[in-house]
Design a protein around this motif. Structure first.
Motif, short mmCIF file in Angstrom:
data_model
loop_
_atom_site.label_atom_id
_atom_site.label_comp_id
_atom_site.label_asym_id
_atom_site.label_seq_id
_atom_site.Cartn_x
_atom_site.Cartn_y
_atom_site.Cartn_z
N SER A 23 60.02 -40.86 -50.68
CA SER A 23 61.47 -40.97 -50.60
C SER A 23 61.95 -41.71 -49.35
O SER A 23 63.06 -42.21 -49.35
CB SER A 23 62.10 -39.57 -50.61
OG SER A 23 61.85 -38.93 -49.39
N GLN A 24 61.13 -41.80 -48.29
CA GLN A 24 61.64 -42.40 -47.06
C GLN A 24 61.60 -43.92 -47.15
O GLN A 24 60.74 -44.49 -47.81
CB GLN A 24 60.80 -41.95 -45.87
CG GLN A 24 60.83 -40.45 -45.65
CD GLN A 24 62.19 -39.95 -45.23
OE1 GLN A 24 62.87 -40.59 -44.45
NE2 GLN A 24 62.59 -38.82 -45.77
N THR A 25 62.56 -44.57 -46.46
CA THR A 25 62.61 -46.02 -46.52
C THR A 25 61.93 -46.66 -45.32
O THR A 25 61.59 -47.84 -45.37
CB THR A 25 64.07 -46.51 -46.54
OG1 THR A 25 64.73 -45.97 -45.41
CG2 THR A 25 64.76 -46.07 -47.79
N GLU A 92 61.95 -51.58 -42.67
CA GLU A 92 62.51 -50.84 -43.81
C GLU A 92 61.84 -51.29 -45.10
O GLU A 92 61.66 -52.49 -45.33
CB GLU A 92 64.02 -51.09 -43.92
CG GLU A 92 64.81 -50.58 -42.74
CD GLU A 92 64.89 -49.07 -42.73
OE1 GLU A 92 65.01 -48.47 -43.80
OE2 GLU A 92 64.81 -48.49 -41.63
N GLU A 94 63.09 -51.12 -48.04
CA GLU A 94 64.06 -51.75 -48.92
C GLU A 94 64.14 -53.26 -48.69
O GLU A 94 64.46 -54.01 -49.59
CB GLU A 94 65.45 -51.16 -48.68
CG GLU A 94 65.53 -49.67 -48.86
CD GLU A 94 65.68 -49.28 -50.31
OE1 GLU A 94 66.77 -49.46 -50.84
OE2 GLU A 94 64.70 -48.82 -50.89
N GLU B 87 71.72 -43.27 -44.06
CA GLU B 87 70.93 -42.81 -45.20
C GLU B 87 69.53 -43.43 -45.13
O GLU B 87 69.40 -44.64 -45.02
CB GLU B 87 71.64 -43.24 -46.50
CG GLU B 87 70.93 -42.87 -47.77
CD GLU B 87 70.79 -41.37 -47.97
OE1 GLU B 87 71.61 -40.61 -47.43
OE2 GLU B 87 69.84 -40.96 -48.66
N THR B 89 66.82 -42.47 -47.27
CA THR B 89 65.97 -42.15 -48.41
C THR B 89 66.32 -43.04 -49.59
O THR B 89 67.43 -43.57 -49.69
CB THR B 89 66.16 -40.69 -48.83
OG1 THR B 89 67.54 -40.45 -49.03
CG2 THR B 89 65.63 -39.75 -47.78
N HIS B 90 65.36 -43.20 -50.48
CA HIS B 90 65.62 -43.87 -51.76
C HIS B 90 64.85 -43.13 -52.85
O HIS B 90 64.05 -42.25 -52.55
CB HIS B 90 65.27 -45.36 -51.69
CG HIS B 90 63.84 -45.63 -51.35
ND1 HIS B 90 63.29 -46.86 -51.39
CD2 HIS B 90 62.84 -44.81 -50.95
CE1 HIS B 90 62.03 -46.79 -51.03
NE2 HIS B 90 61.73 -45.56 -50.75
N GLN B 91 65.10 -43.48 -54.09
CA GLN B 91 64.48 -42.85 -55.27
C GLN B 91 64.28 -41.34 -55.08
O GLN B 91 63.19 -40.80 -55.24
CB GLN B 91 63.17 -43.54 -55.66
CG GLN B 91 62.20 -43.75 -54.53
CD GLN B 91 60.98 -44.55 -54.97
OE1 GLN B 91 60.98 -45.17 -56.02
NE2 GLN B 91 59.94 -44.53 -54.17
N LYS B 92 65.39 -40.67 -54.78
CA LYS B 92 65.31 -39.25 -54.40
C LYS B 92 64.80 -38.38 -55.54
O LYS B 92 63.91 -37.54 -55.33
CB LYS B 92 66.70 -38.77 -53.98
CG LYS B 92 66.69 -38.34 -52.53
CD LYS B 92 68.00 -37.72 -52.15
CE LYS B 92 67.76 -36.83 -50.96
NZ LYS B 92 68.61 -37.04 -49.87
N SER B 95 61.09 -38.81 -56.22
CA SER B 95 60.25 -38.24 -55.16
C SER B 95 60.21 -36.74 -55.25
O SER B 95 59.15 -36.12 -55.09
CB SER B 95 60.77 -38.64 -53.80
OG SER B 95 61.27 -39.92 -53.81
#
Lengths: 101, 176
Positions: A23-25, A92, A94, B87, B89-92, B95
């Motif tokens: 989940s972390q970027t 990052e 992303e 923010e 986080t992504h694809q919460k 995950s």
């Protein structure tokens, strides 16, 4: 009974680490997730050594190997991070779409 | 046995709690320190499991490793103090699902497999160290040597990767 406590802790640590790594970027935070996962693996190794085979030692050798892996993923990860930061000014995930295979 | 279980549970809960804090706090320094506490709690748990050498090794390794990690985090993060509430986080959903499924898969194996009778006693610290040393120098010597060569390779690789970009940086600076 103590074996199950250790396995429970190991499984939960693995789950938390998996969540973090996915989940972390930021590269550094992803590496923290990997460290938490490997920590869960270490708990399992020590528990299996202590409660199943306390008199044979390849289990402890395996622990040392996993610990080496933990240190190495940090070293190589920070090497890659430094390279990436120099080239692009950020680590990052992303902004690293061009690294997609 | 009961006291051992209690201490393992205590340190285990501490390790899990700090591992959760790592991904919940916005401040990077707090995050690195939480990971340090989490790994140190694991080390204390190893001590409770009578693996003295491994416990002390874990605490010492992680103390230095996380100190270095904290420096790199402050270097590489956009917002190291976490004051901007950025923010990160992504694809919460994915995950969370993967984490829960992974944990439950591991738990299923842990509780459904028959592990046999647990051993009641472990050898003392001195006997353990002796046994580990003999194992490293006899049966597992090739594995141990492989780990050494891997460390050397990783050192060379990490340095090479970090140095190789220097010329690219210079070109970029010249352009600007």
């Amino acid at each position: 009974m103590p074996l199950y406590v250790a396995l429970l802790v190991g499984a939960i640590m693995f789950g938390i680490g998996l969540y973090g790594a996915l989940s972390q970027t930021n590269l550094v935070m992803i590496m923290m997730g990997v460290e938490v996962m490997l920590g869960g693996a270490l708990v399992n190794l020590v528990a299996f050594w202590r409660f199943l085979h306390p008199t044979v030692y390849p289990g402890q050798t395996f622990f040392l190997i996993i610990m080496t892996v933990m240190a190495l993923d940090m070293a190589v990860g920070f090497g890659v991070g430094t390279a990436r930061f120099r080239a692009r000014g950020s680590v990052e995930a992303e902004e690293a779409g061009e690294l997609k295979g | 046995m009961i006291l051992q279980t209690a201490f393992m549970g205590l340190f285990g809960i501490a390790a899990i709690w700090f591992a959760v804090v790592v991904f919940r706090t916005h401040s990077m320094v707090r995050s690195a320190l939480a990971l340090l506490f989490s790994q140190a709690a694991l080390g204390a748990m190893f001590l409770a499991m009578q693996a003295e050498f491994l416990g002390v090794l874990q605490i010492m390794m992680m103390a230095t490793e996380m100190a270095i990690m904290a420096i790199f985090m402050v270097m590489f993060m956009m917002d190291p103090g976490g004051l901007g509430q950025m923010e990160m986080t992504h694809q919460k959903r994915l995950s969370q699902a993967a984490g829960v499924i992974g944990a439950f898969a591991a738990l299923g194996i842990a509780f459904l497999a028959g592990w046999g009778n647990p051993a009641a006693t472990a050898p003392g610290p001195q006997a353990q160290l002796r046994g580990l040393g003999l194992d490293l120098m006899e049966r597992s010597m090739l594995i141990f040597e492989t780990a050494g060569v891997t460390i050397l390779t990783a050192m060379v690789a990490a340095t090479a990767v970090a140095v190789a970009t220097r010329s690219a940086t210079k070109r970029k600076e010249d352009r600007e």
